[in-house]
Design a protein around this motif. Structure first.
Motif, mmCIF file in Angstrom:
data_model
loop_
_atom_site.group_PDB
_atom_site.id
_atom_site.type_symbol
_atom_site.label_atom_id
_atom_site.label_comp_id
_atom_site.label_asym_id
_atom_site.label_seq_id
_atom_site.Cartn_x
_atom_site.Cartn_y
_atom_site.Cartn_z
ATOM 1 N N GLY A 68 -1.486 -31.593 -55.407
ATOM 2 C CA GLY A 68 -0.514 -31.295 -54.366
ATOM 3 C C GLY A 68 -0.686 -32.178 -53.148
ATOM 4 O O GLY A 68 0.299 -32.647 -52.556
ATOM 5 N N VAL A 69 -1.933 -32.432 -52.763
ATOM 6 C CA VAL A 69 -2.193 -33.338 -51.632
ATOM 7 C C VAL A 69 -1.711 -34.744 -51.957
ATOM 8 O O VAL A 69 -1.107 -35.415 -51.119
ATOM 9 C CB VAL A 69 -3.694 -33.334 -51.285
ATOM 10 C CG1 VAL A 69 -4.017 -34.428 -50.266
ATOM 11 C CG2 VAL A 69 -4.107 -31.977 -50.740
ATOM 12 N N GLN A 70 -1.986 -35.182 -53.193
ATOM 13 C CA GLN A 70 -1.551 -36.526 -53.585
ATOM 14 C C GLN A 70 -0.023 -36.645 -53.557
ATOM 15 O O GLN A 70 0.532 -37.622 -53.028
ATOM 16 C CB GLN A 70 -2.071 -36.849 -54.975
ATOM 17 C CG GLN A 70 -1.675 -38.229 -55.480
ATOM 18 C CD GLN A 70 -1.125 -38.187 -56.880
ATOM 19 O OE1 GLN A 70 -1.837 -37.896 -57.812
ATOM 20 N NE2 GLN A 70 0.155 -38.458 -57.036
ATOM 21 N N LEU A 71 0.682 -35.626 -54.092
ATOM 22 C CA LEU A 71 2.135 -35.631 -54.033
ATOM 23 C C LEU A 71 2.622 -35.593 -52.593
ATOM 24 O O LEU A 71 3.561 -36.313 -52.221
ATOM 25 C CB LEU A 71 2.693 -34.434 -54.815
ATOM 26 C CG LEU A 71 4.206 -34.211 -54.735
ATOM 27 C CD1 LEU A 71 4.962 -35.415 -55.304
ATOM 28 C CD2 LEU A 71 4.604 -32.935 -55.473
ATOM 29 N N GLY A 72 1.969 -34.778 -51.772
ATOM 30 C CA GLY A 72 2.362 -34.691 -50.371
ATOM 31 C C GLY A 72 2.192 -36.004 -49.633
ATOM 32 O O GLY A 72 3.031 -36.370 -48.802
ATOM 33 N N ILE A 73 1.118 -36.736 -49.943
ATOM 34 C CA ILE A 73 0.889 -38.038 -49.313
ATOM 35 C C ILE A 73 2.005 -39.013 -49.689
ATOM 36 O O ILE A 73 2.527 -39.754 -48.840
ATOM 37 C CB ILE A 73 -0.483 -38.595 -49.731
ATOM 38 C CG1 ILE A 73 -1.620 -37.811 -49.058
ATOM 39 C CG2 ILE A 73 -0.595 -40.078 -49.393
ATOM 40 C CD1 ILE A 73 -1.691 -37.953 -47.559
ATOM 41 N N LEU A 74 2.383 -39.032 -50.959
ATOM 42 C CA LEU A 74 3.455 -39.926 -51.398
ATOM 43 C C LEU A 74 4.781 -39.558 -50.722
ATOM 44 O O LEU A 74 5.538 -40.439 -50.294
ATOM 45 C CB LEU A 74 3.597 -39.869 -52.913
ATOM 46 C CG LEU A 74 2.459 -40.514 -53.718
ATOM 47 C CD1 LEU A 74 2.620 -40.228 -55.203
ATOM 48 C CD2 LEU A 74 2.411 -42.012 -53.473
ATOM 49 N N LEU A 75 5.059 -38.261 -50.627
ATOM 50 C CA LEU A 75 6.288 -37.830 -49.953
ATOM 51 C C LEU A 75 6.254 -38.220 -48.481
ATOM 52 O O LEU A 75 7.279 -38.607 -47.912
ATOM 53 C CB LEU A 75 6.457 -36.319 -50.102
ATOM 54 C CG LEU A 75 6.777 -35.804 -51.509
ATOM 55 C CD1 LEU A 75 6.831 -34.281 -51.518
ATOM 56 C CD2 LEU A 75 8.097 -36.377 -52.014
ATOM 57 N N PHE A 76 5.081 -38.129 -47.875
ATOM 58 C CA PHE A 76 4.963 -38.531 -46.471
ATOM 59 C C PHE A 76 5.286 -40.004 -46.287
ATOM 60 O O PHE A 76 5.986 -40.385 -45.344
ATOM 61 C CB PHE A 76 3.552 -38.236 -45.957
ATOM 62 C CG PHE A 76 3.194 -39.009 -44.724
ATOM 63 C CD1 PHE A 76 3.769 -38.694 -43.505
ATOM 64 C CD2 PHE A 76 2.300 -40.070 -44.789
ATOM 65 C CE1 PHE A 76 3.453 -39.426 -42.362
ATOM 66 C CE2 PHE A 76 1.974 -40.793 -43.659
ATOM 67 C CZ PHE A 76 2.555 -40.472 -42.440
ATOM 68 N N LEU A 77 4.773 -40.851 -47.183
ATOM 69 C CA LEU A 77 5.014 -42.283 -47.053
ATOM 70 C C LEU A 77 6.505 -42.602 -47.103
ATOM 71 O O LEU A 77 6.994 -43.480 -46.389
ATOM 72 C CB LEU A 77 4.282 -43.043 -48.160
ATOM 73 C CG LEU A 77 2.756 -43.063 -48.063
ATOM 74 C CD1 LEU A 77 2.158 -43.731 -49.297
ATOM 75 C CD2 LEU A 77 2.298 -43.783 -46.802
ATOM 76 N N VAL A 78 7.229 -41.888 -47.950
ATOM 77 C CA VAL A 78 8.674 -42.101 -48.033
ATOM 78 C C VAL A 78 9.375 -41.460 -46.839
ATOM 79 O O VAL A 78 10.278 -42.057 -46.231
ATOM 80 C CB VAL A 78 9.240 -41.538 -49.355
ATOM 81 C CG1 VAL A 78 10.744 -41.819 -49.458
ATOM 82 C CG2 VAL A 78 8.524 -42.153 -50.544
ATOM 83 N N ALA A 79 8.951 -40.241 -46.486
ATOM 84 C CA ALA A 79 9.644 -39.494 -45.440
ATOM 85 C C ALA A 79 9.397 -40.069 -44.050
ATOM 86 O O ALA A 79 10.276 -39.970 -43.182
ATOM 87 C CB ALA A 79 9.201 -38.030 -45.470
#
Length: 307
Positions: free
Chosen positions: A12-23
């Motif tokens: 979940g943290v890894q997915l959240g980090i990727l979403l942050f980079l895009v967002a």
């Protein structure tokens, strides 16, 4: 059960980090430029394809990543110069229609250049092992590298936005763009910088995820939806909000998909719990968004004076 929780929490943290980079880039674009850019997910896709191409050409993922970042930046700047700058000041409906058209054009362009078949990028040898956490629990080293790279990027963005002259202008533009222009700042150049930065961040996310997901046309469409959820939860124009919301969405998605059916077994039979859990899991992030908006209509960390 504890090992399963830790693994899914890290996922979940890894997915959240990727979403942050895009967002992060998209929230700055919307906050500063008042531009709804539906094609932002396509830049994530372009970054993944460029990383795959350069990695295959050089035989090194590190070199491929280093080449993909400036290439994605150049692509984003060209896109802003040729198309996006003509949408400034236009109605949001015009922006939605134009950038949706860009999605179709870029997806088809990718099929023409790279073909419709998915591409794969091998995990670099130096990051192909696993990290020992606790007991018998191990976690893939490359996923740890994604988390570390995302955290480093988040720190860099924090310093850029809060401790540099450019960051001061970005924050001022997010609060009151017309006033920034009235003070003599070249708002078009600021817009160009913001769009290029956002494109490079999205491309970085796509490049980092290429070794663990297949690279295929349209891969940016699904991540775009989650990105808008992150922006709404975090607050438009807020990098800090994008970071916190990205982690919340990533954890809710991964933990909900795994533990939702398990928790439901306490109130219904196993087959019904499994089916209901699979149905409810994709809805959790939208339930989270609705709950946040009920108590904080502007998001968790709205930019000051955000529109």
């Amino acid at each position: 059960m504890l090992n399963l929780f830790l693994i899914q929490a890290l996922n979940g943290v890894q997915l959240g980090i990727l979403l942050f980079l895009v967002a992060a880039g998209l929230t700055l674009i919307f906050g500063v430029m008042d531009l709804i850019n539906l094609a932002h997910g396509a830049l994530y896709m372009i970054g993944a394809y460029l990383a795959a191409t350069f990695t295959a050409a050089t035989g090194s993922f590190g070199l491929g990543l280093l080449l993909a970042l400036p290439a994605t930046l150049a692509f984003g700047l060209a896109l802003e110069f040729l198309v996006v700058r003509h949408l400034y000041g236009r109605d949001h409906l015009d922006q939605v229609l134009a950038t949706f058209g860009l999605i179709l054009i870029l997806n088809e362009g990718v099929r023409i250049v790279w073909g419709a078949a998915p591409m794969s990028v091998p995990v670099p040898d130096a990051l192909s092992g696993s990290v020992h956490l606790v007991g018998t629990l191990h976690y893939p080293l490359y996923r740890v590298a994604i988390i570390a790279a995302g955290l480093a990027t988040a720190l860099g963005l924090h310093l850029l936005v809060n401790h540099t002259r450019l960051g001061m202008r970005l924050r001022a533009g997010a609060s009151n763009g017309p006033m920034v222009a009235a003070l003599g700042i070249d708002i078009r150049r600021l817009f160009l910088v913001v769009f290029g930065l956002g494109a490079m961040l999205a491309g970085f996310a796509g490049a980092m995820v290429a070794p663990i997901l297949s690279v295929d046309p349209g891969m940016g469409d699904s991540v775009l939806i989650l990105t808008f959820v992150v922006i709404v939860i975090g607050g438009v124009g807020s990098v800090r909000g994008a970071f916190v919301a990205g982690l919340l969405v990533g954890l809710a998605d991964q933990l909900g998909r795994t533990f939702g059916p398990i928790l439901l077994r306490s109130v219904m039979d196993a087959s019904a719990a499994s089916q209901t859990g699979r149905t409810l899991a994709p809805m959790l992030i939208y339930i989270l968004m609705a709950a946040v908006l009920f108590f904080r209509p502007s998001g968790l960390f709205p930019a000051r004076g955000s529109r």
